[in-house]
Design a protein around this motif. Sequence first.
Motif, PDB file in Angstrom:
ATOM      1  N   GLY A 112      21.574  24.883  28.292  1.00 53.94           N
ATOM      2  CA  GLY A 112      21.415  25.434  29.635  1.00 53.94           C
ATOM      3  C   GLY A 112      22.350  24.889  30.697  1.00 53.94           C
ATOM      4  N   TYR A 113      23.532  24.403  30.308  1.00 55.86           N
ATOM      5  CA  TYR A 113      24.481  23.893  31.291  1.00 55.86           C
ATOM      6  C   TYR A 113      25.215  25.043  31.990  1.00 55.86           C
ATOM      7  CZ  TYR A 113      23.780  19.177  29.479  1.00 55.86           C
ATOM      8  OH  TYR A 113      23.225  17.979  29.119  1.00 55.86           O
ATOM      9  N   ASP A 114      25.763  24.737  33.155  1.00 58.06           N
ATOM     10  CA  ASP A 114      26.491  25.730  33.946  1.00 58.06           C
ATOM     11  C   ASP A 114      27.902  25.899  33.365  1.00 58.06           C
ATOM     12  OD1 ASP A 114      27.580  27.375  35.826  1.00 58.06           O
ATOM     13  OD2 ASP A 114      27.372  25.995  37.518  1.00 58.06           O
ATOM     14  N   ILE A 115      28.103  26.978  32.617  1.00 58.90           N
ATOM     15  CA  ILE A 115      29.397  27.246  31.978  1.00 58.90           C
ATOM     16  C   ILE A 115      30.153  28.262  32.823  1.00 58.90           C
ATOM     17  CG2 ILE A 115      30.553  28.095  29.901  1.00 58.90           C
ATOM     18  CD1 ILE A 115      28.148  27.224  28.285  1.00 58.90           C
ATOM     19  N   ILE A 116      31.295  27.845  33.379  1.00 61.27           N
ATOM     20  CA  ILE A 116      32.047  28.768  34.238  1.00 61.27           C
ATOM     21  C   ILE A 116      32.889  29.739  33.409  1.00 61.27           C
ATOM     22  CG2 ILE A 116      32.114  27.076  36.114  1.00 61.27           C
ATOM     23  CD1 ILE A 116      35.146  26.757  35.484  1.00 61.27           C
ATOM     24  N   ALA A 117      33.241  29.339  32.179  1.00 57.39           N
ATOM     25  CA  ALA A 117      34.011  30.208  31.286  1.00 57.39           C
ATOM     26  C   ALA A 117      33.970  29.621  29.887  1.00 57.39           C
ATOM     27  CB  ALA A 117      35.465  30.338  31.757  1.00 57.39           C
ATOM     28  N   SER A 118      34.084  30.497  28.888  1.00 56.73           N
ATOM     29  CA  SER A 118      34.149  30.017  27.506  1.00 56.73           C
ATOM     30  C   SER A 118      35.240  30.785  26.766  1.00 56.73           C
ATOM     31  CB  SER A 118      32.798  30.173  26.801  1.00 56.73           C
ATOM     32  OG  SER A 118      32.402  31.521  26.734  1.00 56.73           O
ATOM     33  N   PHE A 119      35.904  30.107  25.860  1.00 56.95           N
ATOM     34  CA  PHE A 119      37.025  30.691  25.116  1.00 56.95           C
ATOM     35  C   PHE A 119      36.866  30.387  23.629  1.00 56.95           C
ATOM     36  CE2 PHE A 119      38.420  29.917  29.423  1.00 56.95           C
ATOM     37  CZ  PHE A 119      39.145  31.052  29.750  1.00 56.95           C
ATOM     38  N   PRO A 120      35.992  31.135  22.947  1.00 60.97           N
ATOM     39  CA  PRO A 120      35.840  30.918  21.504  1.00 60.97           C
ATOM     40  C   PRO A 120      36.936  31.623  20.717  1.00 60.97           C
ATOM     41  CG  PRO A 120      34.337  32.631  22.242  1.00 60.97           C
ATOM     42  CD  PRO A 120      35.050  32.136  23.472  1.00 60.97           C
ATOM     43  N   GLY A 121      37.279  31.073  19.573  1.00 65.30           N
ATOM     44  CA  GLY A 121      38.167  31.754  18.628  1.00 65.30           C
ATOM     45  C   GLY A 121      39.610  31.907  19.058  1.00 65.30           C
ATOM     46  N   ILE A 122      40.122  31.042  19.948  1.00 63.94           N
ATOM     47  CA  ILE A 122      41.508  31.207  20.398  1.00 63.94           C
ATOM     48  C   ILE A 122      42.458  30.160  19.818  1.00 63.94           C
ATOM     49  CG2 ILE A 122      40.737  32.228  22.579  1.00 63.94           C
ATOM     50  CD1 ILE A 122      41.703  29.551  23.893  1.00 63.94           C
ATOM     51  N   ALA A 123      41.899  29.091  19.239  1.00 64.20           N
ATOM     52  CA  ALA A 123      42.730  27.923  18.898  1.00 64.20           C
ATOM     53  C   ALA A 123      43.817  28.240  17.878  1.00 64.20           C
ATOM     54  CB  ALA A 123      41.845  26.783  18.380  1.00 64.20           C
ATOM     55  N   GLU A 124      43.457  28.963  16.807  1.00 59.96           N
ATOM     56  CA  GLU A 124      44.421  29.177  15.724  1.00 59.96           C
ATOM     57  C   GLU A 124      45.616  30.011  16.173  1.00 59.96           C
ATOM     58  OE1 GLU A 124      44.572  30.675  11.058  1.00 59.96           O
ATOM     59  OE2 GLU A 124      42.681  30.624  12.136  1.00 59.96           O
ATOM     60  N   GLY A 125      45.362  31.059  16.956  1.00 62.83           N
ATOM     61  CA  GLY A 125      46.454  31.931  17.390  1.00 62.83           C
ATOM     62  C   GLY A 125      46.865  31.691  18.825  1.00 62.83           C
ATOM     63  N   LEU A 126      46.653  30.490  19.338  1.00 61.85           N
ATOM     64  CA  LEU A 126      46.901  30.193  20.755  1.00 61.85           C
ATOM     65  C   LEU A 126      48.359  30.442  21.149  1.00 61.85           C
ATOM     66  CD1 LEU A 126      45.493  28.916  23.326  1.00 61.85           C
ATOM     67  CD2 LEU A 126      46.625  26.797  22.652  1.00 61.85           C
ATOM     68  N   LYS A 127      48.536  31.191  22.227  1.00 60.74           N
ATOM     69  CA  LYS A 127      49.844  31.418  22.843  1.00 60.74           C
ATOM     70  C   LYS A 127      49.824  30.790  24.233  1.00 60.74           C
ATOM     71  CE  LYS A 127      51.156  34.070  19.404  1.00 60.74           C
ATOM     72  NZ  LYS A 127      52.120  33.602  18.402  1.00 60.74           N
ATOM     73  N   ILE A 128      51.000  30.633  24.805  1.00 62.00           N
ATOM     74  CA  ILE A 128      51.087  29.966  26.095  1.00 62.00           C
ATOM     75  C   ILE A 128      50.369  30.761  27.187  1.00 62.00           C
ATOM     76  CG2 ILE A 128      53.260  30.984  26.885  1.00 62.00           C
ATOM     77  CD1 ILE A 128      52.172  27.278  27.164  1.00 62.00           C
ATOM     78  N   HIS A 129      50.328  32.093  27.081  1.00 61.24           N
ATOM     79  CA  HIS A 129      49.627  32.876  28.107  1.00 61.24           C
ATOM     80  C   HIS A 129      48.110  32.694  28.010  1.00 61.24           C
ATOM     81  CE1 HIS A 129      49.687  35.836  24.740  1.00 61.24           C
ATOM     82  NE2 HIS A 129      48.524  36.197  25.232  1.00 61.24           N
TER      83      HIS A 129
END
Length: 291
Positions: A131-148
């Motif tokens: 129940g923490y205050d999450i301002i944003a989440s980004f699951p599943g991006i690590a493997e194909g991470l691009k600079i943008h």
Amino acid sequence: MASGNMKVIKRRIKSVESTMQITKAMELVASSKLRKAKEKADKARPYFNALYETMCEIQSENPGFLSQYSKKRDAKTVLLVVIAGDRGLAGGFNSNVLKLAQARIDELKGKSEVKILAIGKKSAEYFNKRGYDIIASFPGIAEGLKIHHAADISNQIMKPFVKGEIDQVELFRTQYVSPITQRAEYRPILPLEITQEDLDAAPKVKQIPVYEPSPEYVFDAIVPKYITGIIFGAVVDSFASEQAARRTAMESASDNASEMISNLSLLYNRARQASITQEITEIVGGASAQE
């Protein structure tokens, strides 16, 4: 009885062999992903190192310099950027960094309001569940991470910081030390703090450059790109750590499976030997009775 026991042991051996094939395959996949992640991090590092050197250069050549990104504030609201993995089966990789973040949250309790920016499925699940205050989440991006992608995450940090909605930003990630050593750590990233040691280590220029329209403007333009670089490097480094931890865990699982197969094979051979001995005894006993 021995024959039935032999069938159970044989089925167990086949089951463990199937499991070992999976763990071996996962070990090979993790090794391949680890190599690619390290190559990606090594290629990006020089550019962002150059940005940091430029910031050090501006600050060292401009006494009394003050930026909106380096001004100290009362830490009323603290944003924790927590990077974990998207999957399990990686030993203590996820739990170590999440425990470190939780310890920091407990430390800030009653002193500062805590917000979370979660990177990785396991990070988002952990803080959502509590129940923490999450301002944003980004699951599943690590493997194909691009600079943008890293720039998008950086924007989620920079905008509320500039508006004064967040006073302090801390990054939690896992540092890749070696294929067998990964270390969960955290570091404050905003307000930006350039130490005297960093200033002394910065390359000295023979001629003081002229920054247009001003050193402050150039510095403030560089900082968001530098934070993007920190996020990019931290995510890639954490992904490499995850693969290294998974490779080690799968290697250990394969070794354990191999040991289990050896033990089960020994039991199978003993049961088979007992079955043969029993058959011989019955034959000899039958022949003796006929005499």
